[in-house]
Enzyme design. Structure first.
Site, short mmCIF file in Angstrom:
data_model
loop_
_atom_site.label_atom_id
_atom_site.label_comp_id
_atom_site.label_asym_id
_atom_site.label_seq_id
_atom_site.Cartn_x
_atom_site.Cartn_y
_atom_site.Cartn_z
N ARG A 14 -5.19 2.91 -11.92
CA ARG A 14 -4.97 1.93 -10.84
C ARG A 14 -5.23 0.51 -11.36
O ARG A 14 -4.32 -0.29 -11.49
CB ARG A 14 -5.88 2.28 -9.65
CG ARG A 14 -5.52 1.57 -8.36
CD ARG A 14 -5.99 0.14 -8.29
NE ARG A 14 -7.46 0.00 -8.41
CZ ARG A 14 -8.06 -1.16 -8.57
NH1 ARG A 14 -7.37 -2.29 -8.65
NH2 ARG A 14 -9.39 -1.22 -8.69
N ASP A 15 -6.47 0.20 -11.71
CA ASP A 15 -6.80 -1.18 -12.09
C ASP A 15 -6.10 -1.53 -13.40
O ASP A 15 -5.72 -2.69 -13.63
CB ASP A 15 -8.31 -1.35 -12.24
CG ASP A 15 -8.79 -2.76 -11.97
OD1 ASP A 15 -7.96 -3.68 -12.05
OD2 ASP A 15 -9.98 -2.95 -11.69
N HIS A 213 -18.49 -2.30 -10.51
CA HIS A 213 -17.14 -2.33 -11.10
C HIS A 213 -17.06 -3.60 -11.95
O HIS A 213 -16.94 -4.70 -11.43
CB HIS A 213 -16.14 -2.36 -9.93
CG HIS A 213 -14.72 -2.53 -10.27
ND1 HIS A 213 -13.79 -1.51 -10.18
CD2 HIS A 213 -14.00 -3.62 -10.65
CE1 HIS A 213 -12.59 -1.95 -10.49
NE2 HIS A 213 -12.69 -3.23 -10.78
N HIS A 215 -15.60 -6.00 -15.10
CA HIS A 215 -14.51 -6.33 -16.03
C HIS A 215 -15.14 -6.93 -17.29
O HIS A 215 -16.23 -7.48 -17.24
CB HIS A 215 -13.50 -7.28 -15.38
CG HIS A 215 -12.59 -6.57 -14.42
ND1 HIS A 215 -11.32 -6.17 -14.77
CD2 HIS A 215 -12.78 -6.16 -13.14
CE1 HIS A 215 -10.76 -5.54 -13.74
NE2 HIS A 215 -11.63 -5.52 -12.73
N CYS A 246 -6.47 -7.74 -12.91
CA CYS A 246 -5.99 -7.83 -11.53
C CYS A 246 -4.89 -8.86 -11.51
O CYS A 246 -5.10 -10.00 -11.95
CB CYS A 246 -7.12 -8.22 -10.58
SG CYS A 246 -6.54 -8.53 -8.90
N ASN A 255 -11.21 -3.55 -17.47
CA ASN A 255 -12.54 -3.11 -17.02
C ASN A 255 -13.42 -2.79 -18.22
O ASN A 255 -12.94 -2.63 -19.34
CB ASN A 255 -12.40 -1.83 -16.19
CG ASN A 255 -11.61 -2.07 -14.91
OD1 ASN A 255 -10.40 -1.98 -14.90
ND2 ASN A 255 -12.32 -2.40 -13.85
P1 HMG Z 1 1.60 -9.31 3.55
O1 HMG Z 1 2.83 -9.79 2.86
O2 HMG Z 1 0.74 -10.32 4.24
O3 HMG Z 1 1.88 -8.15 4.60
O4 HMG Z 1 0.74 -8.48 2.51
P2 HMG Z 1 2.91 -7.88 5.71
O5 HMG Z 1 2.22 -7.01 6.70
O6 HMG Z 1 3.54 -9.19 6.18
O7 HMG Z 1 4.02 -7.01 4.96
C1 HMG Z 1 4.92 -7.53 4.00
C2 HMG Z 1 5.82 -6.41 3.54
O8 HMG Z 1 5.06 -5.41 2.85
C3 HMG Z 1 6.50 -5.68 4.69
O9 HMG Z 1 7.74 -5.19 4.19
C4 HMG Z 1 5.57 -4.52 4.95
O10 HMG Z 1 6.20 -3.42 5.57
C5 HMG Z 1 5.14 -4.16 3.54
P3 HMG Z 1 9.14 -5.88 4.60
O11 HMG Z 1 9.18 -5.82 6.08
O12 HMG Z 1 9.03 -7.30 4.07
O13 HMG Z 1 10.14 -5.03 3.86
N1 HMG Z 1 3.83 -3.52 3.50
C6 HMG Z 1 3.58 -2.40 2.82
N2 HMG Z 1 4.38 -1.61 2.07
C7 HMG Z 1 3.81 -0.52 1.51
N3 HMG Z 1 2.49 -0.21 1.66
C8 HMG Z 1 1.67 -0.98 2.39
C9 HMG Z 1 2.22 -2.12 3.01
N4 HMG Z 1 1.70 -3.09 3.80
C10 HMG Z 1 2.69 -3.93 4.09
N5 HMG Z 1 0.40 -0.66 2.53
C11 HMG Z 1 -0.82 -6.77 1.89
C12 HMG Z 1 -0.51 -7.90 2.87
C13 HMG Z 1 -2.28 -6.42 2.09
C14 HMG Z 1 0.06 -5.58 2.23
C15 HMG Z 1 -0.55 -7.26 0.45
O14 HMG Z 1 -1.23 -8.46 0.27
C16 HMG Z 1 -0.97 -6.29 -0.60
O15 HMG Z 1 -0.41 -5.20 -0.72
N6 HMG Z 1 -1.98 -6.68 -1.38
C17 HMG Z 1 -2.54 -5.81 -2.44
C18 HMG Z 1 -2.77 -6.59 -3.69
C19 HMG Z 1 -3.40 -5.69 -4.71
O16 HMG Z 1 -3.15 -4.49 -4.76
N7 HMG Z 1 -4.23 -6.30 -5.58
C20 HMG Z 1 -4.86 -5.59 -6.65
C21 HMG Z 1 -5.90 -4.63 -6.19
S1 HMG Z 1 -7.46 -5.37 -5.79
C22 HMG Z 1 -8.25 -5.51 -7.32
O17 HMG Z 1 -7.65 -5.30 -8.36
C23 HMG Z 1 -9.72 -5.79 -7.34
C24 HMG Z 1 -10.57 -4.54 -7.62
O18 HMG Z 1 -10.22 -3.94 -8.86
C25 HMG Z 1 -12.06 -4.89 -7.63
C26 HMG Z 1 -12.41 -6.07 -8.55
O19 HMG Z 1 -12.08 -6.02 -9.77
O20 HMG Z 1 -13.02 -6.99 -8.02
C27 HMG Z 1 -10.37 -3.48 -6.52
MG MG Z 2 -10.93 -4.56 -10.81
#
Ligand code: HMG
Ligand code: MG
Length: 304
Positions: A14-15, A213, A215, A246, A255
């Site tokens: 995932r990450d 967690h 990095h 990320c 990580n």
């Molecule tokens: P948004 O654009 O504000 O959401 O995104 P929306 O509700 O307006 O939806 C936009 C479009 O996405 C729509 O489609 C929705 O249906 C679709 P359209 O109508 O334009 O065709 N949609 C989805 N599709 C599939 N699955 C879903 C989903 N939700 C909406 N679940 C949202 C808001 C939260 C969805 C977006 O910002 C997002 O997906 N963000 C995730 C980003 C991400 O994954 N970042 C990396 C992970 S976090 C990380 O790495 C940190 C961590 O490792 C810890 C650390 O290191 O600190 C965990």
């Molecule tokens: Mg991370």
């Protein structure tokens, strides 16, 4: 060392893969995850049910979960940002994830960049997700990113981390069953930052109940893990051969490498349950897929 055993969640699929430009087939992801689950890690974070527009690399989460081998007894988790993500995860029936990971941050700017929502809005989004997970008896991992620093706003006051943790507990996150996972998103921390963090949050989240967690952008993750273990932390995320980053944290490297953590712990008499040779197989597989050497030190020395 404090704990006699630590629990490792492998977050490479995932990450790690969320941050790789190379297109990786479902077959190759499934083979990678199967190799990881054969290594003895307690948990594998296998994918994300986030928007494919935001993280196209993991747009195949359903197929991955449908095809991975579930016979090993490993817990398979996945990131879920909202109700739509949970719906997708639950649609998989008996092939659904064993644990649901929601994510917020201690930095408003990072929260907006990563999820297009303020911290408060992410917590609102969690409410129905947490309620449904409880109804389905699905444990939850609640990530708090930027627990030491934010890629946009710089250093984060640990009191803000404490505040977000307290709000998660108010929402029903139960650390006897669920995880609170502290993300040092950009890899700036040194051991004294980890001390300050646990000093500030200890009354709401004791180290023994937390997951860390880290990095490894600046090569300090293992030192931080060592300090955390001394403080009582017994659950860590790490990624195979140091894969990761990320897409919404510019400049953040992978990580803490799982092999480095396993090597340190096992050499010092702390059990991890992980067989390094098996982990090296997974590292070699993913290095071949990406066509480059991965940064993990123990992997480079003994496994590459
Ligand atoms: P948004 O654009 O504000 O959401 O995104 P929306 O509700 O307006 O939806 C936009 C479009 O996405 C729509 O489609 C929705 O249906 C679709 P359209 O109508 O334009 O065709 N949609 C989805 N599709 C599939 N699955 C879903 C989903 N939700 C909406 N679940 C949202 C808001 C939260 C969805 C977006 O910002 C997002 O997906 N963000 C995730 C980003 C991400 O994954 N970042 C990396 C992970 S976090 C990380 O790495 C940190 C961590 O490792 C810890 C650390 O290191 O600190 C965990
Ligand atoms: Mg991370």
């Amino acid at each position: 060392m404090n704990a006699s055993a630590i629990r490792i969640t492998e977050v490479g699929p995932r990450d790690g893969l969320q941050n790789e430009a190379a297109a990786i087939s479902v077959d190759d992801k499934v083979a990678f995850i199967n190799l990881l689950s054969a290594s003895g890690v307690a948990e594998v974070e296998a994918s994300s049910f986030v928007s494919g527009k935001w993280v196209p690399q993991l747009g195949d989460a359903e197929e991955v979960f449908q095809r991975i081998d579930r016979s090993s007894g490993v817990v398979f988790s996945a990131l879920v940002p909202n109700e739509k993500g949970l719906e997708r995860a639950l649609s998989l029936g008996h092939k659904r994830p064993d644990k649901i990971a929601v994510f917020t941050a201690a930095s408003e700017t990072f929260s907006r960049k990563n999820t297009n929502a303020s911290i408060g809005e992410t917590l609102q989004r969690f409410k129905p997700v947490i309620a449904q997970c409880k109804a389905e008896a699905l444990p939850i991992r609640a990530y708090v990113s930027c627990v030491v620093a934010c890629p946009y706003d710089g250093p984060i006051d640990p009191a803000r981390v404490r505040d977000v943790i307290a709000r998660l507990l108010d929402l029903g996150i139960d650390v006897t069953r669920d995880d609170i996972d502290l993300g040092e998103t950009i890899g700036v921390a040194v051991p004294t930052d980890i001390e300050r963090l646990y000093d500030a949050i200890g009354d709401v989240l004791p180290p023994q109940r937390s997951t860390l967690h880290l990095h490894d952008t600046r090569g300090t993750a293992l030192a931080c893990a060592y300090r955390a273990i001394q403080l009582g932390v017994a659950s860590f995320d790490a990624s195979c051969a140091g894969l990761g980053g990320c897409p919404y944290a510019p400049g953040a490297a992978g990580n803490l490498a799982t092999e480095d953590l396993v090597y340190l712990c096992e050499q010092m008499g702390t059990t991890t349950g992980v067989k390094l040779d098996a982990l090296f197989n997974a590292g070699r597989h993913v290095s071949r897929l990406l066509g480059r050497t991965l940064p993990g030190r123990v992997f480079c020395a003994d496994g590459g």
